[in-house]
Design an enzyme around this catalytic site. Structure first.
Site, short mmCIF file in Angstrom:
data_model
loop_
_atom_site.label_atom_id
_atom_site.label_comp_id
_atom_site.label_asym_id
_atom_site.label_seq_id
_atom_site.Cartn_x
_atom_site.Cartn_y
_atom_site.Cartn_z
N LYS A 1 0.83 -1.22 0.00
CA LYS A 1 0.00 0.00 0.00
C LYS A 1 0.87 1.27 0.00
O LYS A 1 0.65 2.17 -0.80
CB LYS A 1 -0.94 -0.04 1.22
CG LYS A 1 -1.88 1.15 1.32
CD LYS A 1 -3.12 0.79 2.09
CE LYS A 1 -2.96 0.92 3.60
NZ LYS A 1 -2.81 2.32 4.03
N ARG B 1 2.88 5.91 -3.32
CA ARG B 1 4.00 6.75 -3.76
C ARG B 1 4.25 6.58 -5.25
O ARG B 1 4.58 7.56 -5.94
CB ARG B 1 5.24 6.44 -2.93
CG ARG B 1 5.12 6.97 -1.50
CD ARG B 1 6.13 6.33 -0.58
NE ARG B 1 6.15 6.94 0.75
CZ ARG B 1 5.26 6.67 1.72
NH1 ARG B 1 4.26 5.82 1.48
NH2 ARG B 1 5.37 7.24 2.91
N GLY C 1 -4.94 8.26 5.27
CA GLY C 1 -3.99 9.19 5.90
C GLY C 1 -2.84 9.48 4.95
O GLY C 1 -2.39 10.63 4.82
N ARG D 1 -8.53 12.51 12.36
CA ARG D 1 -7.11 12.21 12.59
C ARG D 1 -6.27 13.49 12.63
O ARG D 1 -6.58 14.47 11.96
CB ARG D 1 -6.61 11.23 11.54
CG ARG D 1 -7.30 9.87 11.73
CD ARG D 1 -6.89 8.88 10.70
NE ARG D 1 -5.49 8.48 10.83
CZ ARG D 1 -4.89 7.64 9.99
NH1 ARG D 1 -5.56 7.15 8.95
NH2 ARG D 1 -3.63 7.32 10.16
N SER E 1 7.01 9.32 11.98
CA SER E 1 5.90 9.20 11.02
C SER E 1 6.42 9.40 9.60
O SER E 1 6.92 10.48 9.25
CB SER E 1 4.82 10.24 11.33
OG SER E 1 3.98 10.39 10.20
N GLN F 1 4.56 9.57 7.09
CA GLN F 1 3.65 10.48 6.38
C GLN F 1 4.08 11.93 6.59
O GLN F 1 4.08 12.72 5.64
CB GLN F 1 2.21 10.25 6.85
CG GLN F 1 1.70 8.87 6.45
CD GLN F 1 0.30 8.56 6.95
OE1 GLN F 1 -0.31 9.36 7.66
NE2 GLN F 1 -0.22 7.40 6.58
N ASP G 1 1.87 -0.91 11.93
CA ASP G 1 0.64 -1.40 11.28
C ASP G 1 0.36 -2.87 11.59
O ASP G 1 -0.75 -3.36 11.33
CB ASP G 1 0.72 -1.22 9.76
CG ASP G 1 0.63 0.25 9.36
OD1 ASP G 1 0.23 1.08 10.20
OD2 ASP G 1 0.96 0.56 8.20
N ARG H 1 -7.40 -3.20 9.50
CA ARG H 1 -6.41 -4.08 10.16
C ARG H 1 -7.01 -4.74 11.41
O ARG H 1 -6.62 -5.84 11.78
CB ARG H 1 -5.13 -3.31 10.48
CG ARG H 1 -4.48 -2.76 9.20
CD ARG H 1 -3.00 -2.53 9.32
NE ARG H 1 -2.53 -1.67 8.24
CZ ARG H 1 -2.27 -2.07 6.99
NH1 ARG H 1 -2.39 -3.35 6.67
NH2 ARG H 1 -1.85 -1.22 6.07
C1 S3P Z 1 2.38 5.08 6.09
C2 S3P Z 1 2.95 5.47 7.26
C3 S3P Z 1 2.45 5.03 8.57
C4 S3P Z 1 1.53 3.82 8.46
C5 S3P Z 1 0.53 3.98 7.36
C6 S3P Z 1 1.23 4.16 6.02
C7 S3P Z 1 2.96 5.59 4.82
O1 S3P Z 1 1.72 6.08 9.16
O2 S3P Z 1 0.86 3.60 9.69
O3 S3P Z 1 -0.31 2.84 7.28
O4 S3P Z 1 2.65 5.04 3.75
O5 S3P Z 1 3.75 6.53 4.88
P1 S3P Z 1 2.44 7.24 10.03
O6 S3P Z 1 3.32 8.01 9.14
O7 S3P Z 1 1.31 8.09 10.55
O8 S3P Z 1 3.17 6.52 11.13
#
Ligand code: S3P
Length: 426
Positions: free
Chosen positions: A21, A26, A93, A121, A166, A168, A313, A386
């Protein structure tokens, strides 16, 4: 939808699971940024990645999907057009936070919205660093979606020290920096998943236990063709199912084995899991390989703070393995679980309490132990994919099976979960 699961005796066979995923998101984003045609094979066909595709189509990219094959006609630097209406990120997210970094550098205004879960969130974690780069962002009073991002006449580079582990947040800053001439640096103490760095080929320096990631417009992507490795986070559910069913042997091919994602294998192996890794290779900067998983006796072990970002995750399914393992399962230093698609600490503790296990809940984790025999079980997914798959596995491992309420949320990351399990579980 309530989904019922019967007991399975063993897991036997070979599977090639859909694309990861995080990498699929990306790949679509970077192909959309690049000017020209890119081809992505084994791109995850699930709601979250389709939210990313929908947003980039609205920004003017021509994107065609045929199963796992995605063809993207990207628009190049400053090539996006102002979308008609808001960009809806659904439950994702990753879509909402990464795209925010890209949108800060555009010369039109956009608003990002999401579903009920995503709208709760935390977004301050991206708003603060992006504002310190000069971005112009407004959000709700609680720093949640909808986010409105306006053109900025003063977007500039920064050196940003990460406050939470994180990927993200890290990626949002890096993607804003990707549009600037000078060097933007992100400094992280705890290593989060590094797919943005790998796919864009960013320079990463290691200094005094920290990683310093550098990005500039020189890293702006060109069109590419790639195959997304299979998702290790989806594999984790089937791995635990195979480990805990009698005389199993499950082969999973072309699995993503990026070291920032394989913590789940490290912890399970420490618990006594028989997981063999063969045929490791590099594929677009990402390590892949074949996993052979055999039935094993598991014993709970300590899970150290440093590995938490790497397994974040997989904690729901790891806790299911822990419930069947000898001893007490305990996880701490994992407050981030409260900010996922559901409050995963609460979702796990309530389900475990409901079925009579001994649970202790902490602000940053929980412990669980007890005996699962002889109870009729109905679990609640909290609309979190999940959580739904973790309790599907728990149900299949019990002699009386079990049910999971609101199971259709698995569409978010693995719509084919039921058919994958059915093809190898007997
Ligand atoms: C992800 C980063 C993680 C992960 C999410 C996917 C990503 O989140 O939990 O399922 O693809 O960058 P966080 O960056 O909030 O930790």
């Amino acid at each position: 939808m309530m989904q019922e699961f019967g007991h399975i005796k063993e897991v036997k066979g070979k599977l090639l699971l859909p694309g990861d995923k995080s990498v699929s998101h990306r790949a679509v984003m970077f192909a959309s940024l690049a000017r020209g045609n890119s081809v992505i094979h084994n791109c995850l066909n699930a709601d979250d990645v389709n939210s990313t595709i929908r947003c980039f189509k609205q920004l003017g990219c021509d994107i065609e999907r045929n199963g796992g094959l995605v063809k993207v006609a990207g628009r190049g630097l400053k090539g996006f057009k102002k979308p008609d209406g808001n960009l809806y990120a659904g439950n994702s997210g990753t879509t909402s936070r990464l795209i925010s970094g890209i949108l800060c550098a555009q010369d039109f205004e956009t608003t990002i919205t999401g579903d009920e879960s995503l709208s709760m969130r935390p977004m301050k974690r991206i708003i603060a660093p992006l504002e310190s780069m000069g971005a112009v962002i407004s959000a709700s009073d609680k720093f949640t979606l909808p986010l409105t991002i306006k053109p900025s006449s003063n977007l500039h580079t920064i050196d940003y020290e990460m406050e939470v582990a994180s990927a993200q947040v890290k990626s949002a800053v890096l993607l804003a920096g990707l549009h600037l001439e000078g060097i933007t640096r992100v400094i992280e103490k705890e290593t989060s998943r590094n797919h943005t760095e790998n796919l864009l080929g960013l320079k990463v320096l290691e200094q005094e236990g920290k990683r310093i990631i550098e990005v500039s417009r020189n890293n702006y992507p060109s069109p590419f063709e790639m195959t997304v490795p299979s998702d290790i986070s989806s594999a984790a559910f089937l791995i635990v199912l195979a480990l805990l069913s009698g005389s199993s042997e499950l082969v999973l091919e072309n699995v993503l084995l990026n070291p920032t994602r394989t913590g789940i294998l490290d912890v399970l192996i420490r618990m006594g899991a028989d997981i063999e890794i063969t045929g490791e290779k590099l594929n677009n900067g990402e390590k892949t390989g074949t996993l052979v998983v055999r039935n094993s006796k598991l014993v709970n072990c300590a899970i150290e703070k440093e590995i938490i970002p790497n397994i974040i995750d997989e904690i729901p399914i790891l806790s299911v393995a822990g419930v069947f393992a000898e001893g007490k399962f305990e996880i701490r230093n994992a407050k981030e679980l409260r900010f996922k698609e559901s409050d995963r600490i609460k979702a796990l503790c309530e389900n475990y309490r409901y079925i009579g296990l001994e649970v202790e809940e902490f602000e940053d984790g929980f412990s669980v132990e007890g005996d699962l025999t002889g109870r009729k079980l109905i679990f609640e997914s909290y609309n979190d994919h999940r959580i739904a798959m973790a309790f599907a596995v728990l149900s299949m491992l019990r002699s009386d099976g079990g049910k999971v309420n609101n199971f259709n949320c698995v569409e978010i990351s693995n719509p084919a979960f039921l058919s994958q399990a059915a093809s190898v579980a007997h």
